[in-house]
Design a protein around this motif. Structure first.
Motif, mmCIF file in Angstrom:
data_model
loop_
_atom_site.group_PDB
_atom_site.id
_atom_site.type_symbol
_atom_site.label_atom_id
_atom_site.label_comp_id
_atom_site.label_asym_id
_atom_site.label_seq_id
_atom_site.Cartn_x
_atom_site.Cartn_y
_atom_site.Cartn_z
ATOM 1 N N HIS A 1 3.634 8.576 -12.671
ATOM 2 C CA HIS A 1 3.374 7.140 -12.748
ATOM 3 C C HIS A 1 2.214 6.760 -13.666
ATOM 4 O O HIS A 1 2.090 5.584 -14.023
ATOM 5 N N ARG A 2 1.336 7.715 -13.989
ATOM 6 C CA ARG A 2 0.175 7.426 -14.830
ATOM 7 C C ARG A 2 -0.535 6.142 -14.355
ATOM 8 O O ARG A 2 -0.585 5.135 -15.069
ATOM 9 N N PRO A 3 -1.075 6.159 -13.134
ATOM 10 C CA PRO A 3 -1.662 4.950 -12.549
ATOM 11 C C PRO A 3 -2.955 4.531 -13.245
ATOM 12 O O PRO A 3 -3.586 5.319 -13.953
ATOM 13 N N ASP A 4 -3.342 3.282 -13.014
ATOM 14 C CA ASP A 4 -4.613 2.775 -13.537
ATOM 15 C C ASP A 4 -5.792 3.264 -12.716
ATOM 16 O O ASP A 4 -6.917 3.354 -13.214
ATOM 17 N N VAL A 5 -5.541 3.577 -11.438
ATOM 18 C CA VAL A 5 -6.591 4.061 -10.546
ATOM 19 C C VAL A 5 -5.929 4.767 -9.372
ATOM 20 O O VAL A 5 -4.775 4.480 -9.029
ATOM 21 N N THR A 6 -6.651 5.713 -8.772
ATOM 22 C CA THR A 6 -6.123 6.450 -7.620
ATOM 23 C C THR A 6 -7.109 6.385 -6.461
ATOM 24 O O THR A 6 -8.320 6.255 -6.664
ATOM 25 N N ILE A 7 -6.561 6.472 -5.248
ATOM 26 C CA ILE A 7 -7.368 6.537 -4.027
ATOM 27 C C ILE A 7 -6.986 7.824 -3.316
ATOM 28 O O ILE A 7 -5.804 8.062 -3.041
ATOM 29 N N VAL A 8 -7.980 8.663 -3.007
ATOM 30 C CA VAL A 8 -7.693 9.993 -2.478
ATOM 31 C C VAL A 8 -8.555 10.282 -1.254
ATOM 32 O O VAL A 8 -9.774 10.058 -1.275
#
Length: 219
Positions: A44-51
């Motif tokens: 998806h090549r996201p703009d930001v991730t939450i982990v």
């Protein structure tokens, strides 16, 4: 702004999805383990991730290790770690990356939705968002043995004396499962990954002895 979430707690991940989608973000997928997260980032090549720090299967440091790997595979990938724990080794690796786009917030200390979404946007824009408690723990982190709780220290001390898990449970009047959990926390806090296999117990004991200025196992 497209978001990938890595969180195995269904209630929390669903709540985050509803919250973010109502605040102008688009949650494109939710991964429940590290492998799924890495695949989602690649796809998806996201703009930001939450982990989250702890993900299946061992619930130790899979999430934050995956975040480090994702940043390695996709330089500059914005990552916001959202966890109950401060994982010193890999948190330090993330923060050592000078390219920005890094955040680390503690779940229990997020008190306002606006502050959280502002932090997420700041990370997505290449900035940083750090909980002061995370910074304090990282700055004071010297000997990793110092981060252990009193009970974890008791368990490690008995490990250093050569006792089995069953004996430790009997001595501390706790269950075998509790001993297993404490030992897992000891391994995590001492930075001993599953890759160390059976050697983790020995390395944990050596770390304990070094912290006490010892050079040999107790008699």
């Amino acid at each position: 702004m497209r978001v990938v979430i890595a969180e195995d707690n269904v209630l929390l991940s669903s709540g985050l999805e509803l919250l973010l989608n109502s605040r102008g973000f688009e949650v494109v997928t939710i991964a429940v383990d590290a492998a799924g997260f890495l695949t989602a980032v690649k796809t998806h090549r996201p703009d930001v991730t939450i982990v989250d720090v702890r993900l299946p299967p061992t619930f130790r440091d899979e999430g934050v290790r995956a975040a480090v790997q994702a940043r390695r595979d996709h330089p500059g990938l914005p990552v916001l770690v959202l966890s109950q724990y401060v994982e010193h080794e890999y948190a330090g690796r993330l923060l050592a990356d000078a390219r920005g786009g890094i955040g680390y917030l503690l779940k229990d200390r997020v008190s306002r939705v606006a502050e959280f979404t502002d932090a997420l946007r700041r990370v997505a824009d290449g900035g940083t968002a750090m909980d002061p408690e995370v910074i304090a723990q990282l700055l004071t982190h010297g000997d990793p043995v110092d981060t252990l709780t009193p009970r974890e220290r008791e368990v490690l001390a008995l490990m250093a004396e050569g006792h089995s898990n069953a004996t430790i449970a009997q001595r501390l009047l706790i269950t075998d499962n509790a001993v297993h959990k404490h030992i897992g926390n000891v391994f995590l806090k001492l930075g001993l990954s599953a890759a160390d296999s059976g050697h983790r117990r020995v390395r944990a004991v050596l770390a304990y002895l070094r912290s006490r200025g010892g050079t040999a196992l107790p008699q």
